[in-house]
Design an enzyme around this catalytic site. Structure first.
Site, PDB file in Angstrom:
ATOM      1  N   ILE A  11       0.819  -1.208   0.000  1.00 39.33           N
ATOM      2  CA  ILE A  11       0.000   0.000   0.000  1.00 39.33           C
ATOM      3  C   ILE A  11       0.854   1.260   0.000  1.00 39.33           C
ATOM      4  O   ILE A  11       0.449   2.295  -0.536  1.00 39.33           O
ATOM      5  CB  ILE A  11      -0.980  -0.010   1.192  1.00 39.33           C
ATOM      6  CG1 ILE A  11      -1.991   1.124   1.081  1.00 39.33           C
ATOM      7  CG2 ILE A  11      -0.223   0.024   2.512  1.00 39.33           C
ATOM      8  CD1 ILE A  11      -3.098   1.058   2.133  1.00 39.33           C
ATOM      9  N   VAL A  67      -4.752  -3.562  -1.395  1.00 40.02           N
ATOM     10  CA  VAL A  67      -5.502  -4.789  -1.663  1.00 40.02           C
ATOM     11  C   VAL A  67      -7.013  -4.597  -1.511  1.00 40.02           C
ATOM     12  O   VAL A  67      -7.796  -5.430  -1.975  1.00 40.02           O
ATOM     13  CB  VAL A  67      -5.037  -5.953  -0.761  1.00 40.02           C
ATOM     14  CG1 VAL A  67      -3.585  -6.308  -1.055  1.00 40.02           C
ATOM     15  CG2 VAL A  67      -5.238  -5.640   0.716  1.00 40.02           C
ATOM     16  N   TYR A  69      -9.913  -8.571  13.475  1.00 38.61           N
ATOM     17  CA  TYR A  69      -8.709  -9.284  13.041  1.00 38.61           C
ATOM     18  C   TYR A  69      -8.915 -10.796  13.141  1.00 38.61           C
ATOM     19  O   TYR A  69      -8.638 -11.545  12.196  1.00 38.61           O
ATOM     20  CB  TYR A  69      -7.524  -8.847  13.905  1.00 38.61           C
ATOM     21  CG  TYR A  69      -6.196  -9.418  13.496  1.00 38.61           C
ATOM     22  CD1 TYR A  69      -5.423  -8.801  12.514  1.00 38.61           C
ATOM     23  CD2 TYR A  69      -5.696 -10.571  14.090  1.00 38.61           C
ATOM     24  CE1 TYR A  69      -4.190  -9.319  12.135  1.00 38.61           C
ATOM     25  CE2 TYR A  69      -4.468 -11.100  13.725  1.00 38.61           C
ATOM     26  CZ  TYR A  69      -3.722 -10.467  12.743  1.00 38.61           C
ATOM     27  OH  TYR A  69      -2.501 -10.987  12.364  1.00 38.61           O
TER      28      TYR A  69
END
Length: 274
Positions: A39, A77, A174
């Site tokens: 990124i 992504v 997460y």
């Protein structure tokens, strides 16, 4: 492993530092060329800095030092079309694809404030789960069309095997995303087996990287009742190095592991058995 991997090409996300960089360098040592993206910028809802364009350039330099080529490009992504464009640029250069390492991931350690939880959940799941789907989708047709089989390795986490209690949305998102990767891996492993494309998840415990070596995690770990402070490996190893994970992945993508698919591999110093 050198003979089995020489001349192959790997697509790696999160390649600018940490595990992604270690994978790129380790595979380059085995003769693999790299399409690597990162990124190269921060995510607003996260509480530690992401890798930079300079970090990605350093990975390219380290791959070249191994005598291999790397196309290193910025890509998020979460953005499928941007990611696909970056992959296509690398694929046009190398003309083949053999390995996909869906490695990019983020975490949030600081407790959310107010309705901030909505954006935190979305950013983590969009990166850690949907981002893996985007990564595989971007390269899968090239992998299948190559007709040589191949290997997809998805970076999950020890959290993808065993959740640790937490009131914070960062840990909840997460863990949910990393567990979801297992189901995604299993559907792919079954679907792609006739093509001799193997799909597995790896589940590292704590690994030294930008995600773990930062002030936000240090503050969290200092809280006596936090989930981080309660986490312990069974072996007396406090933290793994990214090269430890890269060594395992180099085996998993090699022809020596040609019969291994659909596996959840704990690389966790015994964390999951405690």
């Amino acid at each position: 492993m050198a003979e089995s991997l020489t001349g192959r090409v790997a697509f790696i996300t999160g390649a600018a530092r940490g595990q992604g960089r270690a994978h790129a360098v380790r595979l380059a040592r085995e003769g693999v060329d790299i399409i690597g993206v990162d990124i190269c910028g921060d995510v607003e809802t996260m509480d530690y800095p992401n890798a930079s364009a300079d970090d990605l350039a350093e990975t390219v330099r380290l791959v070249q030092k191994q005598g291999r080529r790397m196309i290193g490009l910025p890509a998020d992504v979460r953005d499928y079309h941007g990611l696909k464009s970056a992959f296509d640029e690398g694929y046009a250069e190398f003309g083949r694809l053999d390995i996909i390492l869906a490695n990019a991931g983020i975490m949030r350690y600081t407790a959310e404030v107010g309705d901030e939880f909505v954006r935190i959940w979305r950013d983590i799941v969009d990166t850690n789960l949907t981002g893996v789907f985007h990564t595989v989708r971007a390269g899968l047709q090239a992998l299948v069309d190559g007709g040589r089989g191949g290997s997809i390795v998805i970076t999950s986490s020890s959290a993808g095997i065993k959740g640790t209690g937490s009131p914070d949305v960062g840990a909840q998102a997460y863990t949910a995303a990393k567990r979801g990767l297992v189901g995604y891996m299993q559907t792919l492993a079954n679907d792609l087996a006739p093509h001799m494309i193997r799909v597995n998840t790896i589940h590292p415990t704590g690994v030294a990287s930008g995600m773990t070596q930062n002030e936000a995690l240090a503050r969290k770990a200092a809280q006596a009742d936090s989930e981080i402070s309660q986490m312990r490996n069974a072996l007396p190893i406090e933290i793994l190095q990214p090269e430890d994970i890269a060594d395992a992945v180099a085996y998993l993508v090699s022809d020596q592991a040609r019969f291994i698919t659909g596996v959840q591999w704990p690389l966790d110093a015994g964390f999951s058995i405690r």
